[in-house]
Design a protein around this motif. Structure first.
Motif, PDB file in Angstrom:
ATOM      1  N   THR A  30       0.749  -1.024   0.124  1.00 26.89           N
ATOM      2  CA  THR A  30      -0.111   0.162  -0.092  1.00 26.89           C
ATOM      3  C   THR A  30       0.780   1.317  -0.077  1.00 26.89           C
ATOM      4  O   THR A  30       2.036   1.086   0.399  1.00 26.89           O
TER       5      THR A  30
ATOM      6  N   CYS B  85      -2.468   1.498   9.932  1.00 28.51           N
ATOM      7  CA  CYS B  85      -2.564   2.775  10.092  1.00 28.51           C
ATOM      8  C   CYS B  85      -3.882   3.506  10.084  1.00 28.51           C
ATOM      9  O   CYS B  85      -4.129   4.781  10.087  1.00 28.51           O
TER      10      CYS B  85
ATOM     11  N   HIS C 234       2.533  -0.462   3.881  1.00 30.82           N
ATOM     12  CA  HIS C 234       2.006  -1.864   4.742  1.00 30.82           C
ATOM     13  C   HIS C 234       1.930  -2.952   3.445  1.00 30.82           C
ATOM     14  O   HIS C 234       1.696  -2.555   2.443  1.00 30.82           O
TER      15      HIS C 234
HETATM   16 ZN   LIG Z   1      -1.296   1.449   6.412  1.00 26.02          ZN
END
Ligand SMILES: [Zn+2]
Ligand SMILES: [Zn+2]
Length: 215
Positions: free
Chosen positions: A17, A41, A21
Motif C-alpha cells: 500500500t 494505520c 504496509h
Molecule cells: Zn497503512
C-alpha cells in the motif's frame, strides 16, 4: 514477509500500500470489498492506493524490471524498498512482542486467578479455624466456670465434713467418758449425793397448801 492483517507469511503475490504496509491478496480484496482501511494505520484504501507485488520474482523480472532506469532513480527506489522492508520487520517484531506480552499477561491472569482461589481457600480455612478457636475458648470458659463451681461445692462439703468430724469426735469423747464412768467401781456410783425426789412428797403438798392460803 508477513501480511499486516493476518500475519501469515506471504509467498508469491501480495499487495503493498502507499501507506507502506503489506497485505496478502485475500485480505487486500476483503478490504477493498468492504471499503475498509489499512489494519495498521487506518488509512482508507482504494485500488489506486494498492499495488500488486511479487514477493519472490523470477530471474527474468530481476534482470529486466529495472533495466533502463537511471542509477539515481534506481538508488532512490532501492532505498524506498529497503525502508519498506525495515518497516515491515519492525512491524513483525512489534506483532511478536505484542503476542508475547499478551501470552504473558494471560499467564499472569491465570496465575492471579489461581492465587486468588488459593487465597480464598486459605481465608475460608482460617475463618473455620478462628470459629473453632472461639468455640473452644467458650468451652474452656464454661469448663472453668464448672470447675470453679465444683471447687466451691467441694470446699462447702469439706467444711461440712469437718463439722461432722468435730461432732463425731465430740460425741465419741462423750461416749468414751460415759463408758468410762459406767465401768468404774460401784462404790463410786453410790457415793454420789443424789437428791431424793420422792422422800419429801408430803412437804411439797404442804407447800402447795400454804400457797393457796396465802392467795
Ligand atoms: Zn497503512
Ligand atoms: Zn492476510
Amino acid at each position: 514477509m508477513r501480511c499486516n492483517a493476518c500475519w501469515r507469511e506471504v509467498e508469491g503475490r501480495a499487495v503493498s500500500t502507499t501507506c507502506g504496509h503489506l497485505l496478502c491478496t485475500e485480505d487486500a480484496s476483503k478490504i477493498l470489498g468492504n471499503d475498509g482501511a489499512c489494519p495498521i494505520c487506518d488509512q482508507v484504501l482504494s485500488k489506486s492506493l494498492m499495488k500488486p507485488v511479487d514477493i519472490n520474482p523470477n530471474d527474468e523480472w530481476v534482470n529486466m524490471a529495472m533495466a533502463g532506469v537511471s542509477p539515481q532513480i534506481l538508488m532512490k527506489s532501492a532505498h524506498r524498498s529497503i525502508m519498506f522492508y525495515i518497516g515491515q520487520k519492525e512491524l513483525e517484531m512489534q506483532f511478536k512482542m505484542n503476542r508475547i506480552v499478551a501470552q504473558f499477561r494471560q499467564k499472569c491472569e491465570a496465575m492471579q486467578e489461581k492465587f486468588t482461589e488459593k487465597l480464598e481457600q486459605v481465608h475460608t480455612a482460617y475463618q473455620k479455624m478462628a470459629k473453632r478457636c472461639q468455640m473452644m475458648e467458650q468451652e474452656i470458659e464454661s469448663l472453668s466456670k464448672d470447675k470453679q463451681e465444683l471447687q466451691e461445692k467441694f470446699a462447702e462439703k469439706s467444711r461440712q465434713k469437718r463439722k461432722l468430724d468435730e461432732m463425731y469426735d465430740q460425741l465419741r469423747s462423750e461416749y468414751e467418758s460415759v463408758k468410762r464412768s459406767a465401768l468404774q467401781p460401784a462404790t463410786n456410783f453410790y457415793s454420789r449425793n443424789e437428791p431424793d425426789l420422792f422422800s419429801n412428797q408430803a412437804n411439797i403438798l404442804d407447800n402447795r397448801e400454804a400457797v393457796r392460803k396465802a392467795s
